[in-house]
Scaffold this active site. Structure first.
Site, PDB file in Angstrom:
ATOM      1  N   GLU A 292      -4.790  -2.742  -4.016  1.00  0.00           N
ATOM      2  CA  GLU A 292      -4.319  -2.395  -5.359  1.00  0.00           C
ATOM      3  C   GLU A 292      -4.171  -3.635  -6.243  1.00  0.00           C
ATOM      4  O   GLU A 292      -4.252  -3.551  -7.463  1.00  0.00           O
ATOM      5  CB  GLU A 292      -2.986  -1.628  -5.263  1.00  0.00           C
ATOM      6  CG  GLU A 292      -2.802  -0.629  -6.391  1.00  0.00           C
ATOM      7  CD  GLU A 292      -1.625   0.327  -6.191  1.00  0.00           C
ATOM      8  OE1 GLU A 292      -0.695   0.013  -5.433  1.00  0.00           O
ATOM      9  OE2 GLU A 292      -1.622   1.396  -6.831  1.00  0.00           O
ATOM     10  N   HIS A 313     -10.777   0.448  21.350  1.00  0.00           N
ATOM     11  CA  HIS A 313     -11.413   1.680  21.825  1.00  0.00           C
ATOM     12  C   HIS A 313     -11.813   2.566  20.658  1.00  0.00           C
ATOM     13  O   HIS A 313     -11.982   3.767  20.815  1.00  0.00           O
ATOM     14  CB  HIS A 313     -10.446   2.424  22.757  1.00  0.00           C
ATOM     15  CG  HIS A 313      -9.982   1.578  23.893  1.00  0.00           C
ATOM     16  ND1 HIS A 313     -10.673   1.464  25.076  1.00  0.00           N
ATOM     17  CD2 HIS A 313      -8.917   0.738  23.994  1.00  0.00           C
ATOM     18  CE1 HIS A 313     -10.040   0.614  25.868  1.00  0.00           C
ATOM     19  NE2 HIS A 313      -8.980   0.147  25.234  1.00  0.00           N
ATOM     20  N   LYS A 427      -4.140  10.184 -12.342  1.00  0.00           N
ATOM     21  CA  LYS A 427      -2.794  10.761 -12.482  1.00  0.00           C
ATOM     22  C   LYS A 427      -2.754  11.733 -13.658  1.00  0.00           C
ATOM     23  O   LYS A 427      -2.193  12.816 -13.575  1.00  0.00           O
ATOM     24  CB  LYS A 427      -1.766   9.645 -12.737  1.00  0.00           C
ATOM     25  CG  LYS A 427      -1.292   8.933 -11.499  1.00  0.00           C
ATOM     26  CD  LYS A 427      -0.076   8.096 -11.876  1.00  0.00           C
ATOM     27  CE  LYS A 427       0.130   6.962 -10.915  1.00  0.00           C
ATOM     28  NZ  LYS A 427       1.081   5.968 -11.367  1.00  0.00           N
TER      29      LYS A 427
HETATM   30  O1  PA5 Z   1       2.453  -0.928  -5.880  1.00  0.00           O
HETATM   31  C1  PA5 Z   1       2.570  -0.178  -6.825  1.00  0.00           C
HETATM   32  O2  PA5 Z   1       2.867  -0.569  -7.953  1.00  0.00           O
HETATM   33  C2  PA5 Z   1       2.379   1.312  -6.632  1.00  0.00           C
HETATM   34  O3  PA5 Z   1       1.878   1.596  -5.374  1.00  0.00           O
HETATM   35  C3  PA5 Z   1       3.715   2.013  -6.812  1.00  0.00           C
HETATM   36  O4  PA5 Z   1       4.631   1.506  -5.891  1.00  0.00           O
HETATM   37  C4  PA5 Z   1       3.582   3.523  -6.632  1.00  0.00           C
HETATM   38  O5  PA5 Z   1       2.638   4.025  -7.530  1.00  0.00           O
HETATM   39  C5  PA5 Z   1       4.928   4.196  -6.881  1.00  0.00           C
HETATM   40  O6  PA5 Z   1       5.406   3.866  -8.147  1.00  0.00           O
HETATM   41  P1  PA5 Z   1       6.912   4.075  -8.536  1.00  0.00           P
HETATM   42  O7  PA5 Z   1       7.727   3.156  -7.705  1.00  0.00           O
HETATM   43  O8  PA5 Z   1       7.024   3.773  -9.999  1.00  0.00           O
HETATM   44  O9  PA5 Z   1       7.251   5.491  -8.230  1.00  0.00           O
END
Ligand code: PA5
Length: 439
Positions: A292, A313, A427
């Site tokens: 990410e 494995h 989203k």
């Molecule tokens: O690393 C990130 O920014 C994302 O994976 C968020 O943690 C995830 O989308 C959850 O977001 P939030 O904490 O606002 O609910």
């Protein structure tokens, strides 16, 4: 005792598809600018993550919140997804959470991370939980993540349905950013009217970098882990940056330079294989962090998590003989001599007399070493990381190491490690489809 990182098996000519010394040196030189940037952000406080390793004044508050919440609890359910969950899971594994054969035998409270959203799992959980003795922690930085809002809303309904509405403020805890600038926080809007108290999410630390904040440390404290030692371990990973060590002596810079230099030579997949059950969640956390943070503008490398020896494995055949597009990080732990020992009689009976007197740890240690060497012998570049043991300090160090490595790699790639614009489109579309879905 800090971990030992080696890139001996990642360099050519020793490893045929390793990185040549001059290419590695040139990339490593480029990390100096990233290290300067990190020192600058540490000095001006604009990257709060970098101040966390030394911070201690918030730990009592986290411990007290954990004690209060867990008192008398049979179960603690963590609501939240992605970066709001994986760090907590990674630390919780240190206390046996999701460790095969051990997790289910842990002393109460049982801990449940409802990271993924699945209708069947959530319905079963709510149907079987002893609600009156369960506690819920809803974690969302933004307070607007659909999965977490839905989980929280159905928990409220379940508590109300069980006649526990008056106790919601005692049974549920929220963790989210404070409301500011008129920005809506759905999680607070949902829970606060029921008297649910909230811990503040650090506004300057994004989800996947939040493991050292209350997001990761609260579940760790609920399970009785030493959260000060986790921070101290993280400080050990940051120390060489702050001490202005040359890049070659900063493990995170070496790791980032290696990844990026190899990526330029076609190694666009990066495998993190850990030889310890208690590091399995770490590999998942790492996959999210790396993917990410770096997957932007057509750049980045694809992370894969693997666990040893079990994935010998499963994936190892492909790793050694499949596409030549991978670099490997093999994490091993001092396992030799650890665990149950094999009696000679049984070793002979099963046709493996050489197992006599050996421990399970002896075999795991031999396997971790053999995997790294076999990969290298087959031309695959391997970085090794060796830990004395998996504990709060070593895990804190690994977590900070990989966060620094990711930030430095982002600098080398020229991408912003801290945003995730590409996931927004899906989203919005999902919300559209949800509205159109029949009741
Ligand atoms: O690393 C990130 O920014 C994302 O994976 C968020 O943690 C995830 O989308 C959850 O977001 P939030 O904490 O606002 O609910």
């Amino acid at each position: 005792m800090p971990f030992v990182q080696s890139i001996d098996f990642a360099q050519s000519p020793r490893v045929s598809e390793g990185v040549p010394a001059d290419a590695f040196a040139a990339t490593l030189k480029r990390t100096e600018a990233a290290l300067d940037w990190l020192r600058g952000r540490h000095a001006d406080g604009k990257l709060p993550l970098l101040r966390l390793p030394a911070q201690r004044d918030d730990l009592d508050g986290i411990t007290q919140a954990a004690r209060k919440l867990a008192a008398g609890a049979t179960d603690v359910v963590l609501l939240g997804t992605g970066g709001s969950s994986l760090g907590g899971q990674t630390l919780a594994q240190l206390a046996g959470h999701a460790v095969p054969g051990v997790g289910l035998l842990r002393d109460p409270p049982r801990i449940h991370f409802m990271d993924n959203l699945d209708p069947e799992s959530f319905a079963s959980l709510l149907a079987r939980l002893p609600l009156a003795t369960s506690r819920f922690v809803a974690i969302s930085k933004s307070g607007g993540t659909g999965e977490t809002l839905m989980q929280s809303a159905v928990v409220l309904a379940a508590l109300r349905g069980a006649g526990l509405e008056k106790r919601i403020g005692e049974l549920v805890l929220g963790l989210s950013e404070p409301v500011s600038g008129g920005k809506r926080n759905g999680l607070r809007d949902l829970l606060e009217p029921f008297g649910v108290p909230f811990l503040e999410h650090d506004t300057g630390v994004g989800g996947r970098f939040s493991v050292l904040t209350n997001v990761g440390l609260l579940p760790a404290a609920i399970l009785g882990l030493n959260i000060g030692a986790i921070r101290a371990g993280a400080a050990a990973a940051l120390a060489p940056v702050l001490e202005r060590k040359p890049a070659a002596e900063v493990p995170a810079a070496v790791g980032a330079a290696l990844s990026m230099a190899l990526a330029e030579r076609g190694k666009r997949t990066t495998v993190l294989m850990a030889y310890a059950d208690k590091l399995e969640r770490l590999t998942r956390w790492y996959v999210q962090l790396w993917a990410e943070s770096l997957g932007k503008d057509g750049k980045g490398t694809t992370p894969i998590g693997a666990l040893g020896p079990v994935d010998q494995h499963s994936q190892l055949q492909l790793f050694i003989a499949g596409p030549r597009d991978k670099m490997f990080t093999v994490i091993t732990v001092d396992a030799a001599g650890k665990g149950p020992r094999i009696e000679a009689e049984f070793a002979k009976l099963c046709g493996e007399p050489d197992f006599a007197g050996k421990t399970i740890g002896d075999l795991v240690a031999a396997q971790g070493r053999a995997t790294a060497e076999t990969l290298a012998k087959n031309g695959c570049p391997v970085r090794t990381i060796h830990l004395k043991k998996v504990d709060e300090a070593s895990l804190g160090e690994l977590l900070m190491h990989f966060m620094l490595e990711t930030i430095i790699a982002a600098h080398l790639l020229g991408v912003d490690a801290f945003d995730q614009p590409a996931v927004e489109e899906g989203k919005i579309l999902a919300k559209k489809y949800l509205v159109g879905a029949s009741a």
